[in-house]
Design a protein around this motif. Structure first.
Motif: not given
Length: 468
Positions: A259-260, A262-264, A266-267, A275, A278-279, A282-283
């Motif tokens: 998840v970390r 994918n979030v990185e 995505l960012s 967005q 929200y990111t 999540i982080t």
């Protein structure tokens, strides 16, 4: 500790039987003591060492007969067992072997009668012609030797006192013997109780060969086996629980990493402001979950510590190692560390790895709370056979609530000393390690700096004397 088992073939007796045996010995001893005293008394009378109880009375009768024949009684002879006084008919004292005061007293006592008794003497009055004689004597067995007779007026009383002393002394010895034997029989019960209290269940019951005590020991043996099974089951369950928590914590780290990542990724793409917000949420949540997982792993490691790996630790070298780590931590906030360690023994008995872990938890917390450019102090002292490690910072100190709750798991109530990356485990683990060593951890506020003051106090088991 192994406690050897008593042979099951040994004859067992009842407690009342043991008591009756001692009672029989007591009765036989009393009878024997009485007979021995009686035989000695009779033997002394036959040899003339002790004169019969009526010996003085016979002397008084002979003296009365001599006075009637016109002779005077013997005065103050060492072989005379009576005292007398001679008076006129109207009570005037003429001669006496008693004291003058006694003579006046007995005259009044026998003024209207011829005999009287006042313990321990008899008094008798004889009127011969124009004179009155009053004799004082004792109707009791007496020693023939004048010196013994003066020291002990009554031989019967002397033998009675000796009998009482011998009786009480023999009774005390017999009671002491019975008590010691019963205590020896109870040793197995006491030792089993102590071992069970210490949770040492790997021993064999030592039976006493006394039915009543052995029944209690048998019940304790059954209780010991049941307790051992229960504890083993509980330990297995607890170990399984810790292993499951540890495994779960490690397993959760894998999806968190995904998840970390994918979030990185995505960012790094083009995102709207909403967005990105929200990111960021999540982080931050991933960071918190990762910290929680680390705390869970730390808990399982801490609770699995059931025994110490004690060793002889070079205390001065250990302090130097801690001092080096303090300097490394202090560099980040440009703190000035002080280490005070005087009058320490050369060595102590401790688990060096656990003790280092406990101290570094405390020091790490103190570094986090200390203001930049401030001072941090570690003092190590030895007194009254106790070793104390004290860490003092110049931070905000502990709140009144934290002074009692800071060592609890996950305690986060003290916002004044809360810092990122800490979830209330450092002081809990330090206290756990201190108690494993038989010591304690104390939390307070320093009176001088106003900052936090955390002390680990351990039993100072050393190999050599303290070098000042």
């Amino acid at each position: 500790m192994e406690v050897s088992s008593h042979s099951s073939e040994r004859k067992s007796t009842k407690l009342r039987t043991l008591f009756l045996r001692y009672l029989a010995v007591f009765c036989a001893g009393t009878i024997a003591l009485t007979m021995i005293h009686a035989l000695i008394f009779v033997g002394c009378m036959r040899t003339g060492m002790i004169l019969p109880a009526n010996y003085a009375e016979k002397q008084v009768m002979e003296a009365s007969a001599a006075v009637a024949a016109g002779q005077l009684p013997e005065l103050d002879s060492s072989y005379t067992f009576y005292k007398y006084a001679r008076y006129t008919l109207d009570g005037q004292l003429l001669e006496h072997s008693m004291t003058a005061k006694q003579s006046e007293k007995v005259w009044k006592q026998l003024e209207n009668r011829n005999s009287s008794y006042r313990f321990p003497y008899n008094y008798t009055k004889k009127t011969i012609q124009q004179e009155v004689y009053i004799f004082k004597y004792s109707v009791s067995a007496q020693f023939s030797d004048p010196l013994l007779r003066n020291l002990v007026p009554s031989a019967e009383l002397f033998f009675f006192v000796v009998f009482c002393i011998a009786f009480l002394g023999g009774s005390a010895l017999l009671a002491s013997s019975f008590g010691r034997k019963l205590a020896r029989k109870m040793n197995g019960l006491q030792e089993a109780t102590n071992l069970i209290q210490q949770q040492n269940l790997d021993f064999t019951i030592q039976y006493s060969a006394i039915d009543e005590i052995d029944q209690v020991l048998h019940s304790m043996d059954q209780m010991k086996h049941a307790l051992k099974q229960s504890l083993e089951s509980q330990w297995k369950l607890e170990r399984s629980r810790r292993d499951q928590i540890s495994a779960l914590a490690h397993d959760v780290k894998t999806p968190l990493t995904i998840v970390r990542g994918n979030v990185e990724l995505l960012s790094e793409t083009s995102l709207t402001e909403e967005q990105k917000e929200y990111t960021d949420y999540i982080t931050e949540s991933i960071r918190q979950m990762d910290a929680y997982m680390k705390s869970l792993i730390e808990i399982t490691k801490t609770e699995s510590l059931t025994s110490l790996q004690l060793a002889t630790v070079d205390l001065k070298g250990f302090v130097r190692k801690i001092e080096g780590q303090i300097h490394a931590l202090a560099v980040v906030k440009e703190l000035t560390p002080y280490v005070i360690a005087d009058g320490l023994p050369d060595t102590i008995h401790a688990d060096p790895e656990l003790l280092e872990r406990a101290l570094m938890n405390i020091i790490s917390n103190a570094v986090d709370q200390a203001p930049k450019y401030s001072e941090l102090t570690l003092s190590v002292e030895f007194s009254q056979k106790r070793i104390r490690f004290c860490v003092v910072d110049k931070g905000p100190g502990f709140s009144s609530e934290a002074l009692t709750m800071a060592t609890e798991q996950f305690y986060m109530g003290d916002s004044a000393r809360r810092s990122n990356g800490h979830y209330g485990m450092g002081l809990y683990i330090a206290r756990f390690i201190a108690r494993l060593h038989g010591g304690e951890l104390n939390v307070a506020n320093d009176e001088t700096t106003g900052g936090g003051k955390v002390t680990i106090e351990l039993p100072g088991k050393t190999d050599v004397d303290v070098h000042q």
